[in-house]
Design a protein around this motif. Structure first.
Motif, mmCIF file in Angstrom:
data_model
loop_
_atom_site.group_PDB
_atom_site.id
_atom_site.type_symbol
_atom_site.label_atom_id
_atom_site.label_comp_id
_atom_site.label_asym_id
_atom_site.label_seq_id
_atom_site.Cartn_x
_atom_site.Cartn_y
_atom_site.Cartn_z
ATOM 1 N N THR A 29 11.310 32.898 21.507
ATOM 2 C CA THR A 29 10.743 33.363 22.702
ATOM 3 C C THR A 29 11.024 32.459 23.789
ATOM 4 O O THR A 29 10.967 31.108 23.447
ATOM 5 C CB THR A 29 9.269 33.374 22.530
ATOM 6 O OG1 THR A 29 8.835 34.075 21.425
ATOM 7 C CG2 THR A 29 8.601 33.884 23.897
ATOM 8 N N VAL A 30 11.863 33.051 25.004
ATOM 9 C CA VAL A 30 12.220 31.942 26.050
ATOM 10 C C VAL A 30 11.214 32.263 26.999
ATOM 11 O O VAL A 30 11.040 33.616 27.511
ATOM 12 C CB VAL A 30 13.578 32.534 26.242
ATOM 13 C CG1 VAL A 30 14.271 31.432 27.418
ATOM 14 C CG2 VAL A 30 14.736 32.200 24.968
ATOM 15 N N VAL A 31 10.843 31.189 27.874
ATOM 16 C CA VAL A 31 10.079 31.375 29.092
ATOM 17 C C VAL A 31 10.927 30.979 30.037
ATOM 18 O O VAL A 31 11.240 29.918 30.252
ATOM 19 C CB VAL A 31 8.832 30.497 28.971
ATOM 20 C CG1 VAL A 31 7.984 30.853 30.123
ATOM 21 C CG2 VAL A 31 8.009 30.847 27.553
ATOM 22 N N ASN A 32 11.125 32.030 31.112
ATOM 23 C CA ASN A 32 11.971 31.605 32.260
ATOM 24 C C ASN A 32 11.227 31.812 33.563
ATOM 25 O O ASN A 32 10.785 33.123 33.904
ATOM 26 C CB ASN A 32 13.302 32.611 32.075
ATOM 27 C CG ASN A 32 14.457 32.138 33.178
ATOM 28 O OD1 ASN A 32 14.127 31.055 33.911
ATOM 29 N ND2 ASN A 32 15.413 32.645 33.378
ATOM 30 N N GLN A 33 10.711 30.821 34.235
ATOM 31 C CA GLN A 33 10.065 31.098 35.516
ATOM 32 C C GLN A 33 8.649 32.019 35.152
ATOM 33 O O GLN A 33 8.366 33.044 35.930
ATOM 34 C CB GLN A 33 11.040 31.779 36.645
ATOM 35 C CG GLN A 33 12.009 30.870 37.135
ATOM 36 C CD GLN A 33 12.863 31.721 38.091
ATOM 37 O OE1 GLN A 33 12.969 32.864 37.687
ATOM 38 N NE2 GLN A 33 13.324 31.036 39.143
ATOM 39 N N GLY A 34 7.995 31.529 34.163
ATOM 40 C CA GLY A 34 6.811 32.356 33.902
ATOM 41 C C GLY A 34 6.912 33.554 33.068
ATOM 42 O O GLY A 34 5.834 33.976 32.297
ATOM 43 N N LYS A 35 8.219 34.081 32.913
ATOM 44 C CA LYS A 35 8.294 35.473 32.158
ATOM 45 C C LYS A 35 8.962 35.106 30.673
ATOM 46 O O LYS A 35 9.890 34.386 30.531
ATOM 47 C CB LYS A 35 9.587 36.176 32.903
ATOM 48 C CG LYS A 35 8.920 36.973 34.247
ATOM 49 C CD LYS A 35 10.017 38.132 34.585
ATOM 50 C CE LYS A 35 9.645 38.634 35.624
ATOM 51 N NZ LYS A 35 10.726 39.387 36.518
ATOM 52 N N LYS A 36 8.148 35.797 29.786
ATOM 53 C CA LYS A 36 8.651 35.442 28.566
ATOM 54 C C LYS A 36 9.722 36.555 28.230
ATOM 55 O O LYS A 36 9.473 37.671 28.510
ATOM 56 C CB LYS A 36 7.343 35.663 27.727
ATOM 57 C CG LYS A 36 6.576 34.596 27.466
ATOM 58 C CD LYS A 36 5.490 34.707 26.192
ATOM 59 C CE LYS A 36 4.751 33.628 26.243
ATOM 60 N NZ LYS A 36 3.513 33.687 25.237
ATOM 61 N N SER A 37 10.571 36.343 27.360
ATOM 62 C CA SER A 37 11.544 37.161 26.641
ATOM 63 C C SER A 37 12.096 36.676 25.350
ATOM 64 O O SER A 37 11.965 35.572 25.112
ATOM 65 C CB SER A 37 12.493 37.108 27.700
ATOM 66 O OG SER A 37 13.403 36.033 27.995
ATOM 67 N N VAL A 38 12.312 37.857 24.670
ATOM 68 C CA VAL A 38 12.776 37.240 23.201
ATOM 69 C C VAL A 38 14.306 37.268 23.163
ATOM 70 O O VAL A 38 15.003 38.220 23.576
ATOM 71 C CB VAL A 38 11.965 38.409 22.162
ATOM 72 C CG1 VAL A 38 12.702 38.118 20.960
ATOM 73 C CG2 VAL A 38 10.796 38.387 22.261
#
Lengths: 163, 466
Positions: A38-47
């Protein structure tokens, strides 16, 4: 005298023509393993999927099966079979790709579509009860691809969780 | 001339220490776990072998093709379980007591465990020397492999063995490190012959053992569809049959015993008659996981001397004042009911007799108990028919321990008895004469002995008023 020369020349000519090979398929297969992070980029989580060489218990492995027909004839009735790796359990989350796979719960003796898999359970009372198999019962997964045209390739994906 | 009974005694000394060994009692009962773990061991090879069978356009079967990919499972650090021994006992400041704790892994793979120790919860005692810290240990761990065929509860009798399939560890760990090992090196995930191990259950909430490892198999993974499993043979070295239910993923974890030594601190003399104790904590850490702890309570003891001196006028019996010795005792044939703590008077030429009672009023042993008393300048130790003399080699006092035998104490230290007391005098009248008493079991002519809690020593001697 001349006839034999012509004959030899014709024979030579025949030998010099390129051989007409019998057309045949040549299927190749490869499998890669990745894990989900799970990557958190500027508050957005993405897998994200990253290559997996080490895995922690409870993590999810995404296997990608690459198949191709490097031959010059269509391959027919390609059955790709994969025992669920020992130490993992199949995750039925709808991410298994088309074509729809079949599963075995008896180590490959028989296969069926997921919804049709069931087994008989003996109750303490002695009665037998039919139960639907769940993904934790699956021992093998397989895909049947009717035709793989020469020069084509495809990908299949499925996920397992490490026990 | 009136001479009130002297009230002070000279110096009174206690010291030394006694130590009692406390051993851990480790039964074969199931132990509780600290954290549930999933079912894959560290270093396990997750192998995916995929095969394709196909035919040509005419339906002729072609040769099957396979591909494989291997992934290794990581070892997850887990909080170790610390099993503490039962309470111990120390007697005296500085008394040291070793304890044996058992530390058990709860991990899915091998790793090093480090320790810290601390003393706390002091009741009626100050901190002593800090407890020692055990050196790091390395604990192995694995799980039962899915290929294990035994099902249902397995009862392993005393001295019987059971062999279980365990995952291949890739030859990675050694007996003391998480890497650097080899295939067939006699190590399977940090477990080797003679290790103590426990087997868990499906929820990792109970662990059964102890077992001793008697064999391991650590083969190469091979090129098969799955990595070849290893195996481990466990012998029931406890004193009762052990039953457990094998299942894939059930943990097999190592335990090791470690020793730490505690030291008793000082108990205040004012409260040395009250119970004293403190708690020692052993903290065990594996990697980044939270520490596991175990505690042991030590009951501390200290001797506490009380000294009371009574006097009577032998020549002209008079009543004195104060609380008399109760219950009464008889020393040298004389009842203590004739003696008083104060208010006894005498004239020159009269004989005063002193009864000194030295008691251990604490919870522990008093050692090196000795006392001195100086004969008042107006008096002289008396050479009597039975005792009392400042002449070299003659009897100057009598001593008795509890209800034991009475012994003569001689001015040159040749009297007394090592079971009870000894004594000698220094100085010759008219110079001040000092009486030196060496009191308690083990006393010599130069050193005091021991009094146990509640034990009393009685000293009796006469002085003549000049």
């Amino acid at each position: 005298m001349n006839r034999s020369l012509i004959g030899s020349t014709l024979l030579l000519a025949a030998l010099m023509l390129p051989a007409v090979a019998f057309a045949k398929p040549q299927v190749t297969i490869g499998v890669t393993a990745e894990k989900e992070i799970t990557v958190v980029n500027q508050g957005k989580k993405s897998v994200k999927l990253v290559p997996a060489t080490k895995i922690t218990p409870n993590e999810v492995i995404v296997y990608t099966v690459h198949y191709a027909n490097k031959g010059d004839e269509t391959a027919t009735n390609a059955v790709i079979e994969d025992p669920i790796p020992k130490g993992t359990v199949y995750l039925a989350d709808g991410s298994a790709s088309a074509p729809e796979p079949e599963f075995s719960i008896d180590h490959g003796k028989s296969y069926n579509k997921a919804t049709l898999l069931s087994y008989e359970m003996k109750l303490p009372s002695g009665k037998a009860e039919r139960r639907q198999a769940t993904s934790s019962d699956y021992t093998n997964i397989r895909w049947t691809i009717k035709e793989i045209p020469a020069g084509s390739s495809g990908k299949l994906k499925f996920r397992v969780k490490v026990k | 001339m009136k001479h009130p009974a002297p009230t002070g005694l000279g110096s009174l000394v206690r010291g030394g220490s006694l130590a009692l060994a406390a051993l851990a009692a480790l039964a074969a009962a199931p132990q509780q776990a600290h954290a549930a773990l999933p079912g894959s061991a560290g270093n396990t090879i997750v192998r995916n072998t995929i095969t394709v069978n196909y035919a040509d356009a005419k339906g002729n079967a072609q040769a099957a093709v396979s591909a494989t990919v291997d992934i290794t499972v990581t070892t997850v650090a887990a909080t170790p379980t610390v099993i503490a021994p039962s309470s111990g006992s120390t007697d005296g400041t500085g008394a040291a007591l070793p304890y044996t704790f058992r530390v058990r892994s709860n991990s899915n793979g091998p790793g090093s465990i480090s320790f810290t120790t601390s003393d706390g919860t002091f009741t009626n005692i100050a901190a002593g020397t800090a407890p020692t810290v055990p050196t790091n240990i390395f604990l192995g761990a694995t799980v039962i492999d899915p290929s294990e065929t035994k099902t249902g509860s397995q009862a392993v009798a005393v001295n019987a063995t059971i062999t279980l399939a365990v995952p291949n560890d890739g030859g990675v760990p050694t007996a003391s490190g998480t890497s650097g090992g080899a295939v067939n090196d006699g190590v399977i995930n940090g477990l080797v012959v003679n290790d103590i191990v426990y087997v868990g259950d499906s929820s990792s909430s109970n662990f059964f053992g102890p077992f001793t490892v008697t064999a391991v198999s650590d083969p190469a993974a091979g090129n098969g569809a799955t990595a070849a499993p290893g195996s481990i043979t466990l012998k029931n070295t406890s004193s009762a049959s052990i039953s457990f239910t094998p299942a894939a993923g059930v943990q097999i974890v190592e335990a090791k015993d470690v020793t730490l030594t505690v030291t008793q601190g000082q108990i205040p003399i004012a409260t040395a008659q009250n119970p004293a104790s403190w708690v020692t904590t052993l903290s065990a850490t594996m990697g980044a996981a939270a520490a596991g702890t175990g505690t042991v309570t030590t009951n501390a003891h200290a001797g506490k001397l009380s000294i009371v001196k009574y006097v009577r006028n032998v020549t002209t019996p008079v009543a004195g004042t104060g609380t008399q010795l109760s219950p009464a005792v008889t020393v040298n044939g004389v009842s203590s009911n004739l003696f008083y703590p104060a208010g006894v008077v005498g004239k020159p030429g009269e004989m005063l007799e002193y009864l000194a009672v030295v008691t251990d009023a604490g919870t522990g042993t008093s050692t090196a108990v000795s006392a001195t008393d100086v004969v008042p300048t107006y008096a002289a130790l008396v050479a009597g028919v039975s005792y009392g003399s400042s002449t070299a080699g003659s009897i100057f006092a009598k001593a008795k321990l509890g209800t034991g035998t009475e012994y003569d104490l001689k001015t040159d230290g040749t009297g007394g008895d090592t079971s009870t007391a000894n004594g000698k005098t220094t100085g010759v009248s008219p110079a001040p004469v000092t009486m030196n008493f060496f009191i308690g079991a083990g006393a010599t002519s130069s050193a005091g002995g021991s009094l146990t809690p509640g034990q009393a020593a009685y000293l009796i001697y006469q002085v003549k008023i000049q």
